[in-house]
Scaffold this motif. Structure first.
Motif, short mmCIF file in Angstrom:
data_model
loop_
_atom_site.label_atom_id
_atom_site.label_comp_id
_atom_site.label_asym_id
_atom_site.label_seq_id
_atom_site.Cartn_x
_atom_site.Cartn_y
_atom_site.Cartn_z
N GLU A 14 83.47 -12.88 28.29
CA GLU A 14 82.52 -13.52 29.21
C GLU A 14 82.22 -14.91 28.68
OE1 GLU A 14 78.95 -11.26 29.52
OE2 GLU A 14 79.86 -9.74 30.78
N ARG A 15 81.89 -15.79 29.63
CA ARG A 15 81.50 -17.14 29.21
C ARG A 15 80.81 -17.85 30.36
NH1 ARG A 15 85.59 -21.75 26.95
NH2 ARG A 15 84.18 -23.50 27.11
N ASN A 16 79.73 -18.52 30.07
CA ASN A 16 79.05 -19.38 31.03
C ASN A 16 79.44 -20.82 30.72
OD1 ASN A 16 77.59 -17.39 32.39
ND2 ASN A 16 76.03 -17.37 30.79
N ILE A 21 79.01 -31.57 39.36
CA ILE A 21 79.42 -31.83 40.75
C ILE A 21 78.48 -32.90 41.27
CG2 ILE A 21 79.71 -30.89 43.06
CD1 ILE A 21 80.24 -28.17 41.80
N GLY A 22 78.98 -34.12 41.33
CA GLY A 22 78.11 -35.25 41.70
C GLY A 22 77.06 -35.42 40.63
N LYS A 23 75.78 -35.38 41.01
CA LYS A 23 74.69 -35.49 40.03
C LYS A 23 74.21 -34.13 39.56
CE LYS A 23 72.90 -39.89 41.66
NZ LYS A 23 71.74 -40.60 42.17
N ALA A 24 74.68 -33.06 40.20
CA ALA A 24 74.23 -31.71 39.86
C ALA A 24 75.06 -31.13 38.73
CB ALA A 24 74.34 -30.81 41.08
N LEU A 25 74.42 -30.28 37.95
CA LEU A 25 75.08 -29.54 36.90
C LEU A 25 75.10 -28.08 37.33
CD1 LEU A 25 76.34 -30.07 34.13
CD2 LEU A 25 74.15 -29.47 33.11
N VAL A 26 76.29 -27.50 37.51
CA VAL A 26 76.45 -26.16 38.06
C VAL A 26 76.95 -25.22 36.96
CG1 VAL A 26 77.66 -24.79 39.78
CG2 VAL A 26 76.96 -27.10 40.31
N ARG A 27 76.29 -24.04 36.87
CA ARG A 27 76.73 -23.02 35.91
C ARG A 27 77.69 -22.08 36.61
NH1 ARG A 27 73.09 -18.29 33.49
NH2 ARG A 27 73.37 -17.62 35.63
N ILE A 28 78.82 -21.82 35.99
CA ILE A 28 79.82 -20.89 36.51
C ILE A 28 80.05 -19.83 35.46
CG2 ILE A 28 82.22 -20.62 37.22
CD1 ILE A 28 82.07 -23.38 38.46
N TYR A 45 87.09 -16.29 36.82
CA TYR A 45 86.20 -16.75 37.88
C TYR A 45 87.08 -17.08 39.08
CZ TYR A 45 83.05 -19.61 40.64
OH TYR A 45 82.29 -20.11 41.66
N THR A 46 86.75 -16.51 40.25
CA THR A 46 87.53 -16.73 41.46
C THR A 46 86.66 -17.45 42.49
OG1 THR A 46 88.77 -14.72 41.03
CG2 THR A 46 88.87 -15.60 43.26
N THR A 47 87.23 -18.48 43.13
CA THR A 47 86.48 -19.22 44.14
C THR A 47 87.41 -19.78 45.21
OG1 THR A 47 84.90 -21.01 44.51
CG2 THR A 47 86.57 -21.39 42.83
N VAL A 48 86.86 -19.92 46.42
CA VAL A 48 87.55 -20.62 47.50
C VAL A 48 86.89 -21.97 47.76
CG1 VAL A 48 88.36 -18.54 48.65
CG2 VAL A 48 86.18 -19.52 49.31
N ASN A 49 85.80 -22.24 47.06
CA ASN A 49 85.04 -23.47 47.24
C ASN A 49 85.80 -24.65 46.63
OD1 ASN A 49 83.19 -25.59 47.16
ND2 ASN A 49 81.46 -24.21 46.92
N PRO A 50 86.23 -25.61 47.45
CA PRO A 50 86.99 -26.74 46.91
C PRO A 50 86.18 -27.63 45.96
CG PRO A 50 86.62 -27.02 49.27
CD PRO A 50 86.12 -25.68 48.90
N LEU A 51 84.86 -27.69 46.12
CA LEU A 51 84.04 -28.47 45.20
C LEU A 51 84.07 -27.87 43.80
CD1 LEU A 51 80.89 -29.25 47.36
CD2 LEU A 51 82.63 -30.85 46.59
N PHE A 52 83.94 -26.54 43.70
CA PHE A 52 84.00 -25.88 42.40
C PHE A 52 85.39 -25.99 41.80
CE2 PHE A 52 80.25 -22.70 43.00
CZ PHE A 52 79.39 -23.77 43.14
#
Length: 139
Positions: A14-16, A21-28, A45-52
């Motif tokens: 596991e890992r955080n 993303i822009g000015k935001a800091l996103v935890r995945i 980690y699986t995503t369909v979000n193009p920003l992530f």
């Protein structure tokens, strides 16, 4: 055309990780790794979000090889197909796999059902049947 990309961190269960993303800091959260007698499976980690996807692939961890691409699936934009059965046309939505997805689909256009009509599984099934909608991967 969307892509469903699985990212992997080998050697970790596991890992955080934090990505900008822009000015935001996103935890995945990368999860699902294991260590057992068959070997080590990486945290994923699986995503369909193009920003992530863009944030992960532009990170130092990805460039250094710490995070790697795993499975990549191409998702068709048109996930609904029309199927003729017994002379009636049905909308078949194979991407719907749970009650929340079925409810959201029936609440949006072109069905525009009220939330009060979709409170439980049997109510959702009844409304879907009435509207000529089928969810083969859920119902």
């Amino acid at each position: 055309m969307k892509k469903n990309i699985t990212y992997e961190i080998h050697g970790q269960i596991e890992r955080n990780s934090y990505f900008r993303i822009g000015k935001a800091l996103v935890r995945i959260e990368f999860t699902g790794g294991s260590i057992n007698s068959t070997g080590i499976s990486p945290a994923q980690y699986t995503t369909v979000n193009p920003l992530f996807q863009n944030a992960i692939e532009n990170s130092d961890a990805f460039r250094n090889g710490e995070i790697k691409r795993g499975r990549v699936e191409i998702i068709n934009e048109a996930n609904a197909t029309n199927v003729e059965s017994n002379g009636t046309s049905k909308d078949v939505h194979v991407s719907v796999t749970n009650m929340q997805q079925a409810r959201a689909l029936l609440m949006n256009a072109p069905y525009n059902c009220a939330l009060s009509d979709l409170q439980n599984k049997s109510a959702i099934k009844a409304v879907a049947e009435e509207k000529g909608v089928s969810f083969p991967n859920w119902l």
